[in-house]
Write a protein that holds these residues in place. Structure first.
Motif, PDB file in Angstrom:
ATOM      1  N   MET A  86      35.615  71.099  62.767  1.00  0.00           N
ATOM      2  CA  MET A  86      34.413  71.051  61.603  1.00  0.00           C
ATOM      3  C   MET A  86      34.993  72.062  60.272  1.00  0.00           C
ATOM      4  SD  MET A  86      32.678  69.083  62.985  1.00  0.00           S
ATOM      5  CE  MET A  86      31.657  68.839  61.923  1.00  0.00           C
ATOM      6  N   THR A  87      35.262  71.434  59.242  1.00  0.00           N
ATOM      7  CA  THR A  87      35.329  72.449  57.956  1.00  0.00           C
ATOM      8  C   THR A  87      34.955  71.659  56.737  1.00  0.00           C
ATOM      9  OG1 THR A  87      37.500  73.207  56.879  1.00  0.00           O
ATOM     10  CG2 THR A  87      37.791  71.034  58.153  1.00  0.00           C
ATOM     11  N   PRO A  88      34.689  72.489  55.858  1.00  0.00           N
ATOM     12  CA  PRO A  88      34.193  71.898  54.500  1.00  0.00           C
ATOM     13  C   PRO A  88      35.245  71.167  53.703  1.00  0.00           C
ATOM     14  CG  PRO A  88      34.174  74.319  54.389  1.00  0.00           C
ATOM     15  CD  PRO A  88      34.312  74.008  55.804  1.00  0.00           C
ATOM     16  N   ILE A 130      36.500  67.149  59.780  1.00  0.00           N
ATOM     17  CA  ILE A 130      35.197  66.582  59.375  1.00  0.00           C
ATOM     18  C   ILE A 130      34.429  67.617  58.787  1.00  0.00           C
ATOM     19  CG2 ILE A 130      33.155  65.522  60.004  1.00  0.00           C
ATOM     20  CD1 ILE A 130      34.766  63.742  62.304  1.00  0.00           C
ATOM     21  N   SER A 131      33.774  67.282  57.645  1.00  0.00           N
ATOM     22  CA  SER A 131      33.057  68.079  56.928  1.00  0.00           C
ATOM     23  C   SER A 131      31.571  67.320  56.894  1.00  0.00           C
ATOM     24  CB  SER A 131      33.437  68.062  55.388  1.00  0.00           C
ATOM     25  OG  SER A 131      32.282  68.592  54.661  1.00  0.00           O
ATOM     26  N   ILE A 132      30.450  68.076  56.978  1.00  0.00           N
ATOM     27  CA  ILE A 132      29.114  67.352  56.748  1.00  0.00           C
ATOM     28  C   ILE A 132      28.651  67.414  55.437  1.00  0.00           C
ATOM     29  CG2 ILE A 132      28.721  67.567  59.257  1.00  0.00           C
ATOM     30  CD1 ILE A 132      26.261  69.624  58.219  1.00  0.00           C
ATOM     31  N   VAL A 136      29.025  74.926  52.033  1.00  0.00           N
ATOM     32  CA  VAL A 136      29.632  75.800  52.949  1.00  0.00           C
ATOM     33  C   VAL A 136      28.395  76.400  53.661  1.00  0.00           C
ATOM     34  CG1 VAL A 136      31.168  77.695  53.144  1.00  0.00           C
ATOM     35  CG2 VAL A 136      31.622  76.098  51.314  1.00  0.00           C
ATOM     36  N   GLY A 140      31.185  76.295  61.699  1.00  0.00           N
ATOM     37  CA  GLY A 140      31.035  74.838  62.010  1.00  0.00           C
ATOM     38  C   GLY A 140      30.124  74.219  63.195  1.00  0.00           C
TER      39      GLY A 140
HETATM   40  N1  ADE Z   1      31.989  74.778  58.428  1.00  0.00           N
HETATM   41  C1  ADE Z   1      31.289  75.265  57.225  1.00  0.00           C
HETATM   42  N2  ADE Z   1      31.158  74.340  56.311  1.00  0.00           N
HETATM   43  C2  ADE Z   1      31.048  73.166  56.832  1.00  0.00           C
HETATM   44  C3  ADE Z   1      30.764  72.068  56.321  1.00  0.00           C
HETATM   45  N3  ADE Z   1      30.233  71.699  55.262  1.00  0.00           N
HETATM   46  N4  ADE Z   1      30.947  70.840  57.248  1.00  0.00           N
HETATM   47  C4  ADE Z   1      31.303  71.243  58.594  1.00  0.00           C
HETATM   48  N5  ADE Z   1      31.869  72.380  58.749  1.00  0.00           N
HETATM   49  C5  ADE Z   1      31.774  73.414  58.092  1.00  0.00           C
END
Ligand code: ADE
Length: 224
Positions: A86-88, A130-132, A136, A140
């Motif tokens: 999970m990451t932006p 995947i980002s949601i 930020v 995650g």
């Molecule tokens: N971790 C930090 N920001 C996030 C995001 N927008 N989507 C998923 N994981 C995240």
């Protein structure tokens, strides 16, 4: 389906799985969700899982070793379809990805924190990022909860009315049409006659045209 979530903050994640649809899905054995606290995979005195970044710069980085131990341990027990981070800067979550993931058997979700994880984790273990959304979060975990909810509600038997996920917004590439319930008239505001007509052919036609109209107005990008 089985979901293993790796996190430094399991307490941020547990409550969504203790209520409502997700709770029922777990109780009905339609999904297993396991939380792994990264701190349980360190042997250092203070159980630290992060460190300063090489080259200098603000923010701590999650270290590779505890993540390796956790993921390698899980993989020695079963095969995983995806190891998700999970990451932006990942691909933005949408219904299609949720549908695809709902058809997998086992997935791992790694929650990032601080400045993120050592790049070698991403290079060596992660199969999908995947980002949601384009903002930020502090970690995650909330993203993982969103992803799990989107996936789990699609598993057969989770929703009471089997067809209801199929008529969701996005399932057919359109926003869902408006819905109404009793009373048929409220302070002069009426439910569209067609919905009270009992003519299901006409009702379906009306719903389709409203779904299209709403999509055109609110999300024209979906029609491109
Ligand atoms: N971790 C930090 N920001 C996030 C995001 N927008 N989507 C998923 N994981 C995240």
């Amino acid at each position: 389906m089985r979901i293993d979530i790796i996190t430094v903050l399991p307490e941020l994640l547990t409550s969504p799985f203790e209520a409502s649809i997700l709770k029922r899905a777990i109780e009905k054995d339609l999904v297993e969700v396991h939380f792994h606290n990264l701190r349980d995979y360190t042997d250092t005195k203070y159980r630290n899982v992060d460190d300063y970044q090489f080259g200098g710069g603000a923010g701590m980085v999650l270290m590779i070793e505890p993540i390796d131990k956790c993921i390698t341990g899980l993989k020695s027990e079963r095969e995983y379809d995806e190891v998700i981070y999970m990451t932006p800067d990942g691909e933005t979550l949408n219904q299609k990805t949720a549908n695809t993931l709902s058809m997998t058997k086992n997935i791992i979700i790694l929650c990032g924190h601080y400045k993120g994880v050592d790049q070698r984790v991403r290079d060596l273990f992660i199969t999908k990022e995947i980002s949601i959304g384009d903002y930020v979060l502090s970690g995650g975990e909330l993203g993982a909860a969103v992803l799990c909810d989107a996936i789990i509600r699609l598993l057969p038997g989770v929703l009471n009315d089997e067809t209801s996920a199929l008529t969701d917004t996005f399932q057919d590439g359109l926003l869902a049409p408006p819905v109404y319930t009793r009373p048929a008239e409220y302070k002069g505001s009426k439910v569209p006659d067609v919905l009270l007509s009992g003519n299901f052919g006409k009702i379906e036609e009306w719903r389709e045209s409203k779904a299209y109209e709403r999509t055109e107005k609110l999300r024209p990008d979906l029609l491109e």
